[in-house]
Design a protein around this motif. Sequence first.
Motif, PDB file in Angstrom:
ATOM      1  N   THR A 104       0.859  -1.151   0.159  1.00  0.00           N
ATOM      2  CA  THR A 104      -0.099  -0.027  -0.058  1.00  0.00           C
ATOM      3  C   THR A 104       1.052   1.209  -0.082  1.00  0.00           C
ATOM      4  O   THR A 104       2.172   1.290   0.273  1.00  0.00           O
ATOM      5  CB  THR A 104      -1.157   0.061   1.247  1.00  0.00           C
ATOM      6  OG1 THR A 104      -1.919   0.969   0.973  1.00  0.00           O
ATOM      7  CG2 THR A 104      -0.267   0.007   2.519  1.00  0.00           C
ATOM      8  N   ASN A 105       0.394   2.295  -0.337  1.00  0.00           N
ATOM      9  CA  ASN A 105       1.034   3.696  -0.266  1.00  0.00           C
ATOM     10  C   ASN A 105       1.466   4.172   1.094  1.00  0.00           C
ATOM     11  O   ASN A 105       0.730   3.413   2.021  1.00  0.00           O
ATOM     12  CB  ASN A 105       0.247   4.575  -1.057  1.00  0.00           C
ATOM     13  CG  ASN A 105       0.203   4.418  -2.347  1.00  0.00           C
ATOM     14  OD1 ASN A 105       1.281   4.018  -2.889  1.00  0.00           O
ATOM     15  ND2 ASN A 105      -0.915   4.912  -2.965  1.00  0.00           N
ATOM     16  N   ASP A 106       2.173   4.979   1.237  1.00  0.00           N
ATOM     17  CA  ASP A 106       2.505   5.609   2.522  1.00  0.00           C
ATOM     18  C   ASP A 106       3.026   4.804   3.701  1.00  0.00           C
ATOM     19  O   ASP A 106       2.715   4.747   4.806  1.00  0.00           O
ATOM     20  CB  ASP A 106       1.138   6.438   3.184  1.00  0.00           C
ATOM     21  CG  ASP A 106       0.865   7.439   2.163  1.00  0.00           C
ATOM     22  OD1 ASP A 106       1.620   8.064   1.436  1.00  0.00           O
ATOM     23  OD2 ASP A 106      -0.453   7.767   2.115  1.00  0.00           O
ATOM     24  N   ILE A 107       3.815   3.771   3.324  1.00  0.00           N
ATOM     25  CA  ILE A 107       4.414   2.787   4.178  1.00  0.00           C
ATOM     26  C   ILE A 107       5.923   2.967   4.000  1.00  0.00           C
ATOM     27  O   ILE A 107       6.406   3.615   3.152  1.00  0.00           O
ATOM     28  CB  ILE A 107       3.968   1.326   4.114  1.00  0.00           C
ATOM     29  CG1 ILE A 107       4.358   0.846   2.921  1.00  0.00           C
ATOM     30  CG2 ILE A 107       2.744   1.360   4.440  1.00  0.00           C
ATOM     31  CD1 ILE A 107       4.116  -0.700   2.683  1.00  0.00           C
ATOM     32  N   LEU A 108       6.867   2.151   5.013  1.00  0.00           N
ATOM     33  CA  LEU A 108       8.145   2.120   4.762  1.00  0.00           C
ATOM     34  C   LEU A 108       8.521   1.725   3.370  1.00  0.00           C
ATOM     35  O   LEU A 108       8.137   0.609   2.930  1.00  0.00           O
ATOM     36  CB  LEU A 108       9.043   1.587   5.737  1.00  0.00           C
ATOM     37  CG  LEU A 108       9.254   2.432   7.130  1.00  0.00           C
ATOM     38  CD1 LEU A 108       9.653   1.360   7.829  1.00  0.00           C
ATOM     39  CD2 LEU A 108      10.003   3.568   6.770  1.00  0.00           C
ATOM     40  N   GLY A 109       9.231   2.329   2.670  1.00  0.00           N
ATOM     41  CA  GLY A 109       9.625   2.097   1.023  1.00  0.00           C
ATOM     42  C   GLY A 109      10.692   0.854   1.309  1.00  0.00           C
ATOM     43  O   GLY A 109      11.875   1.251   2.102  1.00  0.00           O
ATOM     44  N   HIS A 110      10.579   0.044   0.320  1.00  0.00           N
ATOM     45  CA  HIS A 110      11.729  -1.174   0.606  1.00  0.00           C
ATOM     46  C   HIS A 110      11.775  -1.954  -0.404  1.00  0.00           C
ATOM     47  O   HIS A 110      10.493  -2.351  -1.184  1.00  0.00           O
ATOM     48  CB  HIS A 110      11.338  -1.789   2.015  1.00  0.00           C
ATOM     49  CG  HIS A 110      12.653  -2.909   2.357  1.00  0.00           C
ATOM     50  ND1 HIS A 110      14.035  -2.636   2.368  1.00  0.00           N
ATOM     51  CD2 HIS A 110      12.584  -4.368   2.215  1.00  0.00           C
ATOM     52  CE1 HIS A 110      14.612  -3.606   2.623  1.00  0.00           C
ATOM     53  NE2 HIS A 110      13.847  -4.827   2.416  1.00  0.00           N
ATOM     54  N   SER A 111      12.797  -2.258  -1.057  1.00  0.00           N
ATOM     55  CA  SER A 111      12.867  -3.424  -2.394  1.00  0.00           C
ATOM     56  C   SER A 111      13.629  -4.625  -1.993  1.00  0.00           C
ATOM     57  O   SER A 111      14.324  -4.797  -1.159  1.00  0.00           O
ATOM     58  CB  SER A 111      13.855  -2.701  -3.216  1.00  0.00           C
ATOM     59  OG  SER A 111      13.348  -1.378  -3.620  1.00  0.00           O
ATOM     60  N   PHE A 112      12.996  -5.739  -2.531  1.00  0.00           N
ATOM     61  CA  PHE A 112      13.411  -6.900  -2.515  1.00  0.00           C
ATOM     62  C   PHE A 112      13.063  -7.964  -3.408  1.00  0.00           C
ATOM     63  O   PHE A 112      12.410  -7.373  -4.563  1.00  0.00           O
ATOM     64  CB  PHE A 112      12.804  -7.596  -1.188  1.00  0.00           C
ATOM     65  CG  PHE A 112      11.434  -7.689  -0.921  1.00  0.00           C
ATOM     66  CD1 PHE A 112      10.777  -9.015  -1.255  1.00  0.00           C
ATOM     67  CD2 PHE A 112      10.405  -6.744  -0.769  1.00  0.00           C
ATOM     68  CE1 PHE A 112       9.199  -9.121  -1.434  1.00  0.00           C
ATOM     69  CE2 PHE A 112       9.172  -6.654  -0.414  1.00  0.00           C
ATOM     70  CZ  PHE A 112       8.433  -7.963  -1.081  1.00  0.00           C
ATOM     71  N   LEU A 113      13.490  -9.193  -3.314  1.00  0.00           N
ATOM     72  CA  LEU A 113      13.004  -9.916  -4.530  1.00  0.00           C
ATOM     73  C   LEU A 113      12.302 -11.152  -4.215  1.00  0.00           C
ATOM     74  O   LEU A 113      12.338 -11.666  -2.941  1.00  0.00           O
ATOM     75  CB  LEU A 113      14.382 -10.746  -5.101  1.00  0.00           C
ATOM     76  CG  LEU A 113      15.289  -9.937  -6.231  1.00  0.00           C
ATOM     77  CD1 LEU A 113      16.422 -10.596  -6.516  1.00  0.00           C
ATOM     78  CD2 LEU A 113      14.738  -9.368  -7.449  1.00  0.00           C
ATOM     79  N   ILE A 114      11.441 -11.702  -4.838  1.00  0.00           N
ATOM     80  CA  ILE A 114      11.084 -12.945  -4.990  1.00  0.00           C
ATOM     81  C   ILE A 114      11.543 -13.924  -6.015  1.00  0.00           C
ATOM     82  O   ILE A 114      11.805 -13.347  -7.096  1.00  0.00           O
ATOM     83  CB  ILE A 114       9.323 -13.200  -4.759  1.00  0.00           C
ATOM     84  CG1 ILE A 114       8.813 -12.717  -6.036  1.00  0.00           C
ATOM     85  CG2 ILE A 114       9.010 -12.278  -3.656  1.00  0.00           C
ATOM     86  CD1 ILE A 114       7.428 -13.003  -6.302  1.00  0.00           C
ATOM     87  N   ALA A 115      11.884 -15.078  -5.738  1.00  0.00           N
ATOM     88  CA  ALA A 115      12.561 -16.018  -7.029  1.00  0.00           C
ATOM     89  C   ALA A 115      12.028 -17.388  -6.686  1.00  0.00           C
ATOM     90  O   ALA A 115      11.641 -17.975  -5.277  1.00  0.00           O
ATOM     91  CB  ALA A 115      14.221 -16.128  -6.555  1.00  0.00           C
ATOM     92  N   ASP A 116      11.834 -18.007  -7.611  1.00  0.00           N
ATOM     93  CA  ASP A 116      11.309 -19.445  -8.008  1.00  0.00           C
ATOM     94  C   ASP A 116      12.553 -20.511  -8.152  1.00  0.00           C
ATOM     95  O   ASP A 116      13.587 -20.262  -8.764  1.00  0.00           O
ATOM     96  CB  ASP A 116      10.547 -19.659  -9.139  1.00  0.00           C
ATOM     97  CG  ASP A 116       9.119 -18.871  -9.134  1.00  0.00           C
ATOM     98  OD1 ASP A 116       8.710 -18.600  -7.691  1.00  0.00           O
ATOM     99  OD2 ASP A 116       8.762 -18.359  -9.951  1.00  0.00           O
ATOM    100  N   PHE A 117      12.546 -21.625  -7.425  1.00  0.00           N
ATOM    101  CA  PHE A 117      13.525 -22.750  -7.615  1.00  0.00           C
ATOM    102  C   PHE A 117      12.862 -23.748  -7.218  1.00  0.00           C
ATOM    103  O   PHE A 117      11.788 -24.198  -6.773  1.00  0.00           O
ATOM    104  CB  PHE A 117      14.286 -22.657  -6.259  1.00  0.00           C
ATOM    105  CG  PHE A 117      15.343 -21.379  -6.132  1.00  0.00           C
ATOM    106  CD1 PHE A 117      16.628 -21.206  -6.627  1.00  0.00           C
ATOM    107  CD2 PHE A 117      14.679 -20.254  -5.373  1.00  0.00           C
ATOM    108  CE1 PHE A 117      17.257 -19.915  -6.583  1.00  0.00           C
ATOM    109  CE2 PHE A 117      15.494 -19.044  -5.178  1.00  0.00           C
ATOM    110  CZ  PHE A 117      16.625 -18.861  -5.732  1.00  0.00           C
ATOM    111  N   LYS A 118      13.220 -24.802  -8.195  1.00  0.00           N
ATOM    112  CA  LYS A 118      12.804 -26.341  -8.208  1.00  0.00           C
ATOM    113  C   LYS A 118      13.379 -27.119  -7.218  1.00  0.00           C
ATOM    114  O   LYS A 118      14.721 -27.286  -7.167  1.00  0.00           O
ATOM    115  CB  LYS A 118      12.943 -26.607  -9.790  1.00  0.00           C
ATOM    116  CG  LYS A 118      12.330 -28.092  -9.840  1.00  0.00           C
ATOM    117  CD  LYS A 118      12.326 -28.921 -11.028  1.00  0.00           C
ATOM    118  CE  LYS A 118      11.807 -28.040 -12.108  1.00  0.00           C
ATOM    119  NZ  LYS A 118      11.986 -28.672 -13.581  1.00  0.00           N
TER     120      LYS A 118
END
Length: 250
Positions: A98-112
């Motif tokens: 949602t807007n107006d929260i702490l901004g943060h960047s991360f990844l999601i990744a898929d593995f078999k």
Amino acid sequence: MSQIFDVKINIMDNVDLDIINSIEEKCCKGESLLQNELDYYLNYVIYQTRKILSLNKNKELSDYSFNFMCDTAQSVIARYFDKLNISYKPVETVKAITNDILGHSFLIADFKVDDEVKTYILDPTYNQFFDVDRCSENNFKIINGAVVKTPDLGYFALKSDENVQNVVKNLIRSGYIELTESNAKIYGDLFYKTKVGSINYFNAKLEMAGSIYIKSFKKSEARLTYSEELLEGLGMSLNPIYKSNLKKIV
């Protein structure tokens, strides 16, 4: 740096590069990993990323907060995964939650893993949100009945139960967790509670189901900050050990 939880980030002093080479080859070829292989591999990826970030800032790895380095970490891992055909999505909290929260960047990744696809959150800089000075109630700032500033995630984690705290501590230590509904709820809710605006019992009741977070994370259209060329120019590129067939399969 003084943190609210007594947790040290994971340090891999003796990486077995033959194991990493074998795992990278499997990833590149789309082959299944064993769970213990994936855990070893993700610990390696997070450790190498953290090492790159700390060296860039001339900081001691074991005591570095990684403040404002999340998008760099995101790009380092993503550009490395590009070379190994690993599927991922960059995510930004303000777009995915949602807007107006702490901004943060991360990844999601898929593995078999064991012939089943599993998705993981990779967040090497998560520990930046647990500094003692930024996790107390006096960090709330309220003007005309509206919250204009909140404490960091650690404040809300301290208000949570033992299960939440254990997940948080594990993520601080290792920098990754599986994207299950329960983990997604814990991860997402702590950011959601930093929303500014109308008072909601000091934001304690701001929460959503884990399935909603998962759906939103997987639909992410966030863009990476750094190209591989920029990272190489900064001396911050993470390269595979496995040297063969590294061009992305189309």
